[in-house]
Motif scaffolding. Structure first.
Motif, short mmCIF file in Angstrom:
data_model
loop_
_atom_site.label_atom_id
_atom_site.label_comp_id
_atom_site.label_asym_id
_atom_site.label_seq_id
_atom_site.Cartn_x
_atom_site.Cartn_y
_atom_site.Cartn_z
N VAL A 744 0.84 -1.20 0.00
CA VAL A 744 0.00 0.00 0.00
C VAL A 744 0.87 1.25 0.00
CG1 VAL A 744 -1.59 1.38 1.41
CG2 VAL A 744 -2.03 -1.06 1.06
N LEU A 745 1.86 1.28 0.90
CA LEU A 745 2.73 2.45 0.96
C LEU A 745 3.55 2.60 -0.32
CD1 LEU A 745 3.82 4.87 2.50
CD2 LEU A 745 5.43 3.34 3.67
N LYS A 752 8.30 13.07 -7.87
CA LYS A 752 9.66 13.42 -7.45
C LYS A 752 9.81 14.89 -7.05
CE LYS A 752 11.57 9.36 -8.22
NZ LYS A 752 10.41 8.56 -8.61
N ASN A 753 8.77 15.71 -7.30
CA ASN A 753 8.86 17.13 -6.92
C ASN A 753 8.65 17.35 -5.42
OD1 ASN A 753 9.24 17.83 -9.58
ND2 ASN A 753 7.13 18.44 -9.94
N LEU A 754 8.27 16.32 -4.71
CA LEU A 754 7.91 16.47 -3.30
C LEU A 754 9.05 17.09 -2.48
CD1 LEU A 754 5.33 15.59 -1.69
CD2 LEU A 754 6.74 13.74 -0.77
N LYS A 755 8.66 18.00 -1.53
CA LYS A 755 9.65 18.65 -0.67
C LYS A 755 9.57 18.18 0.79
CE LYS A 755 9.87 22.88 -3.44
NZ LYS A 755 9.66 24.35 -3.47
N GLU A 756 8.36 17.83 1.24
CA GLU A 756 8.21 17.41 2.64
C GLU A 756 7.37 16.14 2.69
OE1 GLU A 756 6.76 20.52 5.17
OE2 GLU A 756 8.00 22.06 4.21
N LEU A 757 7.81 15.19 3.50
CA LEU A 757 7.11 13.91 3.64
C LEU A 757 7.05 13.55 5.11
CD1 LEU A 757 5.89 11.26 2.49
CD2 LEU A 757 8.25 10.37 2.38
N ARG A 758 5.84 13.21 5.57
CA ARG A 758 5.66 12.74 6.95
C ARG A 758 4.79 11.49 6.92
NH1 ARG A 758 4.78 18.46 10.31
NH2 ARG A 758 6.34 19.64 9.12
N ILE A 759 5.24 10.47 7.61
CA ILE A 759 4.52 9.20 7.65
C ILE A 759 4.26 8.86 9.12
CG2 ILE A 759 4.60 6.74 7.09
CD1 ILE A 759 6.42 7.43 4.74
N PHE A 760 2.98 8.67 9.46
CA PHE A 760 2.59 8.43 10.85
C PHE A 760 1.96 7.03 10.99
CE2 PHE A 760 2.10 12.99 10.02
CZ PHE A 760 2.91 13.53 11.00
N ARG A 761 2.47 6.26 11.94
CA ARG A 761 1.88 4.99 12.37
C ARG A 761 1.78 3.96 11.23
NH1 ARG A 761 -0.61 9.08 15.05
NH2 ARG A 761 -2.20 9.32 13.43
N VAL A 771 11.10 5.20 -0.34
CA VAL A 771 11.38 6.08 0.80
C VAL A 771 12.90 6.16 0.97
CG1 VAL A 771 11.04 6.47 3.26
CG2 VAL A 771 9.23 5.40 1.92
N GLY A 772 13.46 7.25 0.58
CA GLY A 772 14.91 7.44 0.67
C GLY A 772 15.63 7.37 -0.66
N PRO A 794 14.70 3.16 7.25
CA PRO A 794 15.04 3.17 5.82
C PRO A 794 16.39 3.85 5.58
CG PRO A 794 13.39 4.84 6.29
CD PRO A 794 13.57 4.06 7.56
N SER A 795 16.94 3.60 4.42
CA SER A 795 18.19 4.23 4.02
C SER A 795 17.89 5.63 3.48
CB SER A 795 18.87 3.39 2.93
OG SER A 795 20.06 4.01 2.50
N LEU A 796 18.38 6.63 4.21
CA LEU A 796 18.02 8.01 3.86
C LEU A 796 19.23 8.90 3.60
CD1 LEU A 796 15.33 8.44 6.68
CD2 LEU A 796 14.91 7.89 4.29
N GLY A 797 20.42 8.35 3.74
CA GLY A 797 21.63 9.17 3.69
C GLY A 797 21.93 9.78 2.34
N GLN A 798 21.31 9.27 1.28
CA GLN A 798 21.63 9.78 -0.05
C GLN A 798 20.56 10.73 -0.60
OE1 GLN A 798 24.68 9.28 -1.34
NE2 GLN A 798 24.98 8.31 0.66
#
Length: 1106
Positions: A744-745, A752-761, A771-772, A794-798
């Motif tokens: 689902v997620l 790809k234009n997204l600037k802010e992402l928040r995922i809850f629960r 994600v990342g 998740p891998s977010l360093g890049q």
């Protein structure tokens, strides 16, 4: 759609709206179906063409001819009525089908006959108005030169006042004298609002002795025209360069003449009052200056940011003139009112004069003009009359403020004039946001039809930016908000006059006119409530009822919204914000407001919305922010096909109504609460292709599989920049299919234009790969919260642009390893792959199982991750042992709270400013530099002992705030051992802290708090802290007197706290507090000199300092 610089009459754009309506096929077809004689509409159009032809002349003459002003007002009133009627016809054409029956029944329909009668009445009114144009001798003239401003000269009169611009002058003179780019052509623009002193500054610079000696050729020309006339300005330069007239009307001849005159010379040219953004004309004007001369400088003055941007050369920035401060403004006023050094200090006239100056809000022209108006006047009544008057009430031959500001107004295109005047509904100093004002303009029909590929909202933003660039709006101190200068507000009020009305201003009480169409109100008193009722009862054709945020809260008075709705059938904008206790705020009659385009019920007690709300075909904006009792929307919301903005932030919506995909014009949807059925499931988002800004999708547990999620078509929503995805709380007994949750997620992945992402629960055990992914190269902010089932982050360093990252509530994560930095989990390093290369803030909260943070291995510090990290927060991670990053070169703020197992070294952080460590952790501070620390808060024996040892040996020079707590060790605080920069010292739960006899004064300490501490305190010498301002004593239950706290003070019986002390706080000391409250004579004399004394939060009255 940048506004062209051709001023047009205020009503021109309004008439264009009517012309568009009269050519609308839907209206024409509707009229034909109703058998309305087409000659009626043709006659209406003809009359409108007749009056449009003379609008420019009328707008110019209305300033001096009251009869013309009345003619324009009558015309505008009739145009409003015509627009209401045509809007009603257009709405019925879109929403009504022909009723059954024969031709005769339709023709005799009462409403149809009424419509014909109304058209005939409006035509008769307009025809009568049009005939009067000849009586008033109104003619067809071009829209140019409507300002009538005299050209400026370079001469400086003795009476010219130059105050507060010395730095500005020095900056510009230095640029003119700078030979760094000798031989090149340099253009320096001066930009600012009308009356701010651009021309005065340019004169001062032009006549500066060093500037005069620097250049062979010095020329002053004033443009002041809508279009930049290259030939005219070139000839003016020639005549001043050669001291002889230029008779040629051929541009080539003139430019060659100028080129020859400048050969071998350097030059300085001032071009004052430029309005045109025609780059081609400007560059053509510069041509002869670039051919054969030794180079030179231009100084250009303009009110327009876009002109400044166009003319400035590569090495120069526009010089923006700011408003004067109040004292500088006073100097300008006093010099004009009394002459230099003659102001009567302390007199009654000075007191009134300073209030007059406050009204000027830093605008030197206003101060200079009003000072001149009062010159030679000694009568206080005359001064008070000026203080209490509006700028349009002054004679224009004596007061030039309004004419100066009117020049800016006259240069506005017609459509911007309407937008600007609308802002007269705001109170003075009101802070407004661009996005909100654009929605109001859109609802009022002020925005022109957008070009292909653009939206109405984008057109409105361009209008707003254009007005801001012309200084009609100014940025406020609050981010993203704007204000109008008071005099600009006066200008808008002057032009709005009869049609715009602020009900909340006392002086407006009797001024509302039957022509008034736009009202604003404040729920600030019962008086304002009754005034709203009274005004609305007399204004049946009002279009706007707009609530302003009140500083003093809303009224408890009674107002009947239903009564208002019955009275105001022409409303396009309706705001009932902040109505308290109105559960049934709206009645079914809301559905009768067919013109309504904007409805704001934010922060009201509304619990349900009537189903008739879905009849509002024209509704564009529906705002329901923080209607905390609202649980559902009308079931037929899908009928609101023109809805563009739906804001339900802070409501308790249980699910969305069915068929939301039909709202295909929707540009902004704050929240989408997923329902359990296909008709209100997540797939309905698939039809909303034009969503902009932010979107919060809630109750994603109702999405059954990835296929449903894919139908939302999130990857196609290219204008979304902020996405929030939320599942409801997971019950412990609830079993989730991890693969389904992940699928689902995965299928909800955004563009790809997204600037802010928040995922809850999120309920899966792992995040999908998107994600990342580095391809999300615009993401700057990422929050992951309450993902209790996830066992790996998740891998977010890049993510190349990520600046803020937050984790909280990852109950299953035990280790954050190499995969956090790179997807492949390796430590192979290339410069462009530096992990988290843009990250500035990193927070971990409530990670209850997290034990290990694996270090990222790299050869040297230059390649370490987090090179730009400024803020690191680690809170409630009780099992975390280590390791923290070893080197954080940019770290400024480090928080470690409730991490009891953390025993590793803190990062090396050479520029750290704030350090807070709470809890029982034993983190080691050996490598941490204290030299640049400004704020330090630590607790526990180990850290407190270390800090005082380090302070004693290193004496940090920047430390301003020091807080210590929960320490049982003996600590001695001597004033001469504290850092000299320390301003605040806070001691909490430290039983064995002592203040030994002080041997030298500590001048910087201003705040001291002692809370449940210093049990063994035997002495305290206040003279060591001569500048102490605030003292707090708390948690001393047995304390009965200050003498007990300061036992060995030399003057025990008459102890007084420092004379500098301004505040004394006593908390949790019931015995002492009681004695202070009753002003016990044994203790009160020692503290009565302190202005502010508080006992347990309650201020104690102190007559001796009042």
């Amino acid at each position: 759609m940048a506004a062209s610089l051709v001023g047009g009459a205020f009503l021109s754009s309004f008439l264009n709206v009517l012309f568009d309506r009269l050519s609308d096929p839907a209206i024409i077809n509707m009229m034909q179906r109703k058998k309305v004689d087409q000659k009626l509409l043709q006659r209406l159009e003809t009359i409108l063409n007749v009056v449009e032809a003379v609008l420019n002349d009328a707008e110019k003459k209305q300033i001096t001819d009251p009869a013309v002003k009345r003619w324009l007002e009558n015309l505008q009133d009739a145009v409003y009525d015509a627009d209401d009627l045509l809007d009603e016809v257009a709405t019925k054409a879109a929403t009504q089908k022909d009723p059954p029956g024969n031709f005769l029944s339709r023709f005799l329909n009462l409403q149809d006959r009424e419509m014909v009668t109304r058209i005939e009445e409006i035509i008769a009114r307009l025809d009568d108005i049009a005939k009067h144009k000849d009586i008033l001798r109104l003619e067809k003239i071009a829209g140019k030169n409507m300002s009538g401003r005299l050209p400026s000269t370079s001469l400086v009169k003795k009476s010219d006042i130059f105050v507060g611009r010395d730095k500005d002058k020095d900056t510009i003179v230095n640029l003119l004298l700078d030979d760094a780019n000798s031989g090149d052509l340099s253009v320096i623009p001066i930009v600012g609002m009308g009356g701010i002193g651009k021309t005065t500054l340019a004169k001062s610079v032009f006549n500066d002795d060093d500037v005069q000696q620097k250049f062979h050729v010095k020329v002053w020309v004033c443009d002041g025209e809508e279009e930049f006339d290259v030939l005219k300005v070139t000839k003016a330069v020639i005549e001043k360069t050669c001291s002889s007239p230029c008779y040629s009307n051929d541009l080539d001849t003139a430019q060659n003449h100028l080129k020859n005159a400048l050969a071998g010379k350097n030059f300085f040219v001032v071009v004052d009052d430029v309005w045109s953004c025609n780059r081609e004309a400007w560059e053509s004007f510069l041509t002869p200056f670039e051919c054969g001369s030794q180079g030179g400088k231009f100084l250009v003055t303009t009110r327009l940011d876009m002109v400044a941007s166009m003319v400035k050369t590569r090495h120069n920035e526009a010089h923006n003139l700011s408003l004067l401060d109040e004292e500088q403004c006073w100097s300008v006023f006093a010099n004009r009112a009394w002459g230099p050094a003659e102001s009567p200090s302390g007199s009654a006239l000075e007191k009134i004069g300073r209030k007059v100056v406050a009204k000027c809000k830093g605008l030197p022209l206003a101060a200079q003009t009003l000072g001149g108006l009062l010159r030679g006047e000694d009568d206080e009544k005359v001064w008070n009359d000026v203080l209490n008057s509006d700028i349009w009430e002054f004679s224009e031959d004596k007061c030039g403020i309004l004419p100066a500001l009117r020049i800016s107004y006259s240069h506005l295109p017609s459509y911007l004039k309407r937008c600007f005047v609308y802002c007269s509904l705001y109170p003075k100093d009101y802070q407004f946001r661009r996005e909100e004002l654009v929605l109001l303009w859109m609802a009022e029909g002020f925005l022109q039809r957008p070009k292909a590929g653009s939206t109405l909202e984008e057109v409105g933003c361009e209008y707003f930016n254009d007005l801001a660039s012309r200084s009609f709006f100014q940025p406020s101190n609050d981010a993203d908000s704007f204000v109008m200068h008071d005099l600009m507000h006066d200008l808008a009020t002057f032009y709005g006059e009869k049609f715009y009305f602020r009900t909340f201003e006392v002086k407006n009480e009797l001024k509302h006119d039957t022509k008034t169409r736009h009202l604003s109100y404040v729920l600030g008193s019962e008086d304002s409530i009754s005034k709203i009722q009274e005004v609305c009862d007399s204004l049946k054709h009002a279009r706007t009822l707009l609530e302003m945020d009140a500083d003093d809260g809303f009224s408890e008075g009674i107002i009947d919204p239903c009564h208002l709705l019955e009275q105001l059938k022409c409303l396009r904008v309706l705001s009932f914000k902040f109505f308290s206790g109105e559960e049934g705020l709206l009645h079914d009659s809301i559905g009768e407001l067919i013109h309504l385009r904007y409805l704001d019920l934010s922060e009201t007690g509304v619990t349900t919305l009537p189903e008739s709300l879905s009849f509002l075909y024209n509704l564009q904006t529906l705002k329901l922010r923080y209607c905390v009792e609202l649980k559902k929307l009308p079931s037929n919301m899908q009928n609101l096909v023109n809805l563009r903005h739906l804001d339900t932030v802070g409501t308790q919506l249980e699910e969305m109504p069915k068929g939301m995909s039909k709202l295909q014009d929707l540009q902004f949807l704050s929240n989408y609460v997923v329902g359990k059925h296909d008709e209100n499931g997540v797939g309905e988002l698939g039809g909303l292709a034009h969503l902009h800004g932010s979107l919060f999708i809630q109750k994603l547990e109702n999405v059954k599989n990835g296929g449903e999620a894919w139908n939302a078509r999130m990857a196609e929503k290219i204008h979304l920049n902020d996405l929030r995805l939320s599942w409801s709380s997971v019950e412990e007994s609830e079993v989730c299919d991890s693969q389904t949750e992940k699928d689902v997620l995965d299928k909800l992945h955004p563009h790809k234009n997204l600037k802010e992402l928040r995922i809850f629960r999120y309920r899966g055990t792992m995040f999908p790969d998107w994600v990342g992914q580095p391809s999300y190269n615009n993401i700057t902010e990422l929050w992951l919260s309450g993902c209790k089932n996830c066992w790996v982050v998740p891998s977010l360093g890049q993510l190349p642009s990520l600046m803020e990252l937050r984790f909280s509530g990852f109950d299953m994560v035990k280790k954050i390893g190499a995969e956090f930095y790179k997807a492949d989990g390796t430590h192979h390093h290339h410069h462009q792959d530096t992990p988290f290369r843009s990250l500035k803030t990193l927070r971990f909260e409530s990670m209850r199982s997290w034990e290990e943070w694996e270090s990222y291995e790299c050869r040297d510090d230059d390649r370490a991750p987090f090179p730009q990290l400024e803020n690191l927060w680690i809170e409630e991670c009780p099992k975390l042992r280590g390791d923290l990053p070893t080197f954080l070169p940019s770290l400024k703020d480090l928080w470690i709270v409730e991490c009891s197992e953390l025993g590793c070294d803190l990062p090396r952080a050479p520029i750290i400013r704030q350090l807070r460590i709470y809890g029982k952790q034993e983190a080691r501070m050996r490598e941490l530099s204290l030299s640049m620390l400004e704020s330090l808060r630590v607790n526990g024996d180990h850290l407190v002992e270390y800090v005082f040892d380090a302070i004693t040996h290193t004496q940090p020079t920047s430390l301003r705030q020091l807080s210590i707590s929960d320490c049982s060790s003996a600590i001695s605080i001597a004033g001469d051992s504290l850092p000299p920069s320390l301003q605040g010292l806070y001691i909490n739960d430290c039983k064995n802290v002592e203040f030994p006899m002080q041997h030298q004064q500590h001048h910087s300490l201003q705040g001291l708090r002692i809370d449940n501490s210093c049990d063994s305190l035997t002495s305290f010498t206040f003279p060591a802290f001569p500048n102490l301002i605030s003292l707090t004593i708390a948690g001393r239950e047995n304390l009965t007197s200050l003498e007990e706290l300061f036992e060995e003070c030399p003057k025990l019986e008459s102890i007084r706290l420092p004379a500098s002390l301004r505040e004394l706080f006593i908390r949790g000391c019931p015995l002492l507090g009681e004695r202070i409250q009753r002003k016990d004579p044994h203790i009160w004399p020692s503290i009565s000199h302190i202005p502010k004394i508080y006992v347990d939060g309650k201020r104690i009255g102190n007559e001796s300092t009042s």
